[in-house]
Design a protein around this motif. Structure first.
Motif, PDB file in Angstrom:
ATOM      1  N   UNK A  14     -85.294 -74.095  39.306  1.00 49.59           N
ATOM      2  CA  UNK A  14     -86.682 -73.957  39.657  1.00 49.59           C
ATOM      3  C   UNK A  14     -86.945 -75.212  40.564  1.00 49.59           C
ATOM      4  N   UNK A  15     -86.338 -76.411  39.995  1.00 49.77           N
ATOM      5  CA  UNK A  15     -86.402 -77.657  40.960  1.00 49.77           C
ATOM      6  C   UNK A  15     -85.962 -77.677  42.266  1.00 49.77           C
ATOM      7  N   UNK A  33     -96.782 -79.670  38.505  1.00 46.88           N
ATOM      8  CA  UNK A  33     -97.973 -78.647  38.385  1.00 46.88           C
ATOM      9  C   UNK A  33     -97.892 -77.502  37.328  1.00 46.88           C
ATOM     10  N   UNK A  34     -98.921 -76.643  37.145  1.00 49.29           N
ATOM     11  CA  UNK A  34     -98.653 -75.853  35.927  1.00 49.29           C
ATOM     12  C   UNK A  34     -98.521 -76.512  34.864  1.00 49.29           C
ATOM     13  N   UNK A  35     -97.417 -75.757  34.105  1.00 45.68           N
ATOM     14  CA  UNK A  35     -96.949 -76.271  32.674  1.00 45.68           C
ATOM     15  C   UNK A  35     -96.066 -77.481  32.967  1.00 45.68           C
ATOM     16  N   UNK A  36     -95.636 -77.571  34.149  1.00 50.43           N
ATOM     17  CA  UNK A  36     -94.716 -78.800  34.353  1.00 50.43           C
ATOM     18  C   UNK A  36     -93.267 -78.253  33.857  1.00 50.43           C
ATOM     19  N   UNK A  37     -93.073 -77.173  33.671  1.00 51.66           N
ATOM     20  CA  UNK A  37     -91.713 -76.822  32.938  1.00 51.66           C
ATOM     21  C   UNK A  37     -90.861 -76.265  34.020  1.00 51.66           C
ATOM     22  N   UNK A  38     -89.563 -76.310  34.118  1.00 55.04           N
ATOM     23  CA  UNK A  38     -88.662 -75.846  35.164  1.00 55.04           C
ATOM     24  C   UNK A  38     -88.128 -74.372  34.562  1.00 55.04           C
ATOM     25  N   UNK A  44     -85.844 -67.746  40.491  1.00 53.83           N
ATOM     26  CA  UNK A  44     -85.563 -68.928  39.575  1.00 53.83           C
ATOM     27  C   UNK A  44     -85.108 -67.913  38.234  1.00 53.83           C
ATOM     28  N   UNK A  45     -85.852 -67.020  37.825  1.00 55.55           N
ATOM     29  CA  UNK A  45     -85.190 -66.128  36.796  1.00 55.55           C
ATOM     30  C   UNK A  45     -83.882 -65.685  36.974  1.00 55.55           C
ATOM     31  N   UNK A  46     -83.489 -64.935  37.991  1.00 48.77           N
ATOM     32  CA  UNK A  46     -82.270 -64.426  38.549  1.00 48.77           C
ATOM     33  C   UNK A  46     -81.258 -65.632  38.270  1.00 48.77           C
ATOM     34  N   UNK A  54     -86.846 -76.036  31.063  1.00 48.52           N
ATOM     35  CA  UNK A  54     -87.538 -74.861  30.616  1.00 48.52           C
ATOM     36  C   UNK A  54     -87.597 -74.580  29.455  1.00 48.52           C
ATOM     37  N   UNK A  55     -87.926 -73.410  28.971  1.00 47.94           N
ATOM     38  CA  UNK A  55     -88.287 -73.139  27.700  1.00 47.94           C
ATOM     39  C   UNK A  55     -87.176 -72.032  27.124  1.00 47.94           C
ATOM     40  N   UNK A  56     -86.097 -71.908  27.903  1.00 51.65           N
ATOM     41  CA  UNK A  56     -85.059 -71.005  27.422  1.00 51.65           C
ATOM     42  C   UNK A  56     -85.202 -69.369  27.310  1.00 51.65           C
ATOM     43  N   UNK A  57     -86.372 -68.815  28.235  1.00 54.15           N
ATOM     44  CA  UNK A  57     -86.731 -67.513  28.104  1.00 54.15           C
ATOM     45  C   UNK A  57     -85.571 -66.757  29.009  1.00 54.15           C
ATOM     46  N   UNK A  58     -85.524 -67.102  30.130  1.00 55.23           N
ATOM     47  CA  UNK A  58     -84.564 -66.569  31.062  1.00 55.23           C
ATOM     48  C   UNK A  58     -82.948 -66.671  30.669  1.00 55.23           C
TER      49      UNK A  58
END
Length: 204
Positions: free
Chosen positions: A19-20, A34-39, A56-58, A101-105
């Protein structure tokens, strides 16, 4: 020793902050500001647009796939712990000052990879992904859907893998640690859901 090296490699691969990287290289934007600030893919999508979010997800999924694919050449136990290490690296990346990030992907990358390389059974991915879609459709919260998917995955793995051998115990423990990680990383989202201020999706 090979297992330890695989786990270390998994953490390093997980630490790659796509993401970065994508934000800075293609959009000249540090999405941590920006936003939540999470990568993660969700924040990248909100800040940079759908194409960036999907990219980013891929890449976040693929880094887990690569880590587990390499580790399973050593053993299934090495594969499961390497996958977990990759997800931890994503949340606390050494290459981005441990702010990730939050480990979803990466969780879905973990489930996708283990269903192929460890279980050879697509249901280990389809069951939690189905839960994710149902909860997302009903409540429109990506965070809630992600946590429910993680819990569903661990319950499903526990029910099918319950045994007293090293491999079964390792898979179950690693799965629940993954679930704890996902829930912990969404603790601020839980508070927002309680207050009714959590972001909802509008495309479903």
């Amino acid at each position: 020793m090979k297992t330890i090296l695989c786990i270390f490699l998994g953490y390093l691969l997980g630490s790659l902050p796509f993401a970065l990287i994508i934000g800075k290289v293609f959009y000249h934007t540090d999405i941590r500001q920006y936003g939540s600030g999470n990568l993660g893919g969700t924040n990248a999508g909100r800040v940079l647009g759908k194409r960036a979010g999907i990219s980013v997800i891929v890449f976040d999924v693929l880094k887990v796939v690569l880590a587990i694919a390499i580790a399973t050449l050593v053993s299934k136990v090495a594969g499961i712990w390497t996958g977990l290490a990759c997800c931890i690296g994503h949340c606390y990346p050494v290459f981005a000052k441990f702010h990730g990030g939050k480990a979803v992907s990466t969780m879905f990358g973990f489930l996708f990879s283990t269903s192929i390389f460890l279980f050879q059974d697509a249901s280990y991915l389809l069951v939690p992904f189905g839960m994710f879609l149902v909860v997302l459709y009903l409540f429109k919260y990506v965070s809630l859907a992600s946590m429910c998917a993680a819990i569903a995955s661990s319950l499903y793995i526990t029910a099918l893998m319950l045994g007293f051998n090293v491999e079964s115990i390792s898979v179950i423990v690693a799965s629940w640690l993954m679930t704890v990680l996902v829930i912990y990383r969404h603790r601020t989202n839980i508070e927002k859901i309680k207050k009714g201020t959590e972001n909802t999706i509008s495309w479903l």
